[in-house]
Design an enzyme around this catalytic site. Sequence first.
Site, mmCIF file in Angstrom:
data_model
loop_
_atom_site.group_PDB
_atom_site.id
_atom_site.type_symbol
_atom_site.label_atom_id
_atom_site.label_comp_id
_atom_site.label_asym_id
_atom_site.label_seq_id
_atom_site.Cartn_x
_atom_site.Cartn_y
_atom_site.Cartn_z
ATOM 1 N N ASP A 8 46.423 10.549 53.568
ATOM 2 C CA ASP A 8 45.132 9.908 53.823
ATOM 3 C C ASP A 8 45.172 9.189 55.172
ATOM 4 O OD1 ASP A 8 42.578 8.755 53.345
ATOM 5 O OD2 ASP A 8 43.500 6.995 52.438
ATOM 6 N N ASP A 10 42.563 6.395 56.302
ATOM 7 C CA ASP A 10 42.165 4.990 56.209
ATOM 8 C C ASP A 10 42.989 4.259 55.148
ATOM 9 O OD1 ASP A 10 40.223 5.702 58.056
ATOM 10 O OD2 ASP A 10 38.781 6.186 56.483
#
Length: 178
Positions: A8, A10
């Site tokens: 991922d 963020d």
Amino acid sequence: MKKSIAIDMDGVLADVESHFLTWYERDYGEKFTKKDLAGKTEEDAFPKKGLVKKFASTKNFFSTVPVMKGAVEAVKKIQKDYEIYIVSAAMEFPQSLVEKRSWLSEHFPFIHWKKIVFCGDKSIIDTDIMIDDHLKNLDYFKGETIMFSAFHNLDFDNHTRANNWEEVLDILKSVEKF
């Protein structure tokens, strides 16, 4: 054949928590710390409801996010033994697409554009391992999961937790020869 890892952006590669805190102080003149956010949801993180979404919807938010400490070096190490895919549920904030792509080019130029996935729902991701900070992505993932610590997931323990990139590397070493 190398195993694959979805990472991922963020809250994992990009330190959005620090960025939210910086922007909050800049716009509201009040200093908060990561401890102040601990255990809160993104909706309730700050006194003004919905501020996280407001900031994330603002032009230049994603292009100016600091890199998570140790992320670049760790991803380079992991890339030697794993097929890396950067996966971001970017469709919620469509203005972020260009900013996120540019940010990745600047900070992770060694990740080929074909290995970047911007989507709306990560349940379509079919890698062997996922590193993410959101339960909504990890809970339905079919492979192994590593939950990167964030203020909104501190009260949960249903995934292997990593508090930083050094711990991610340790977890991967313990899983198999790294």
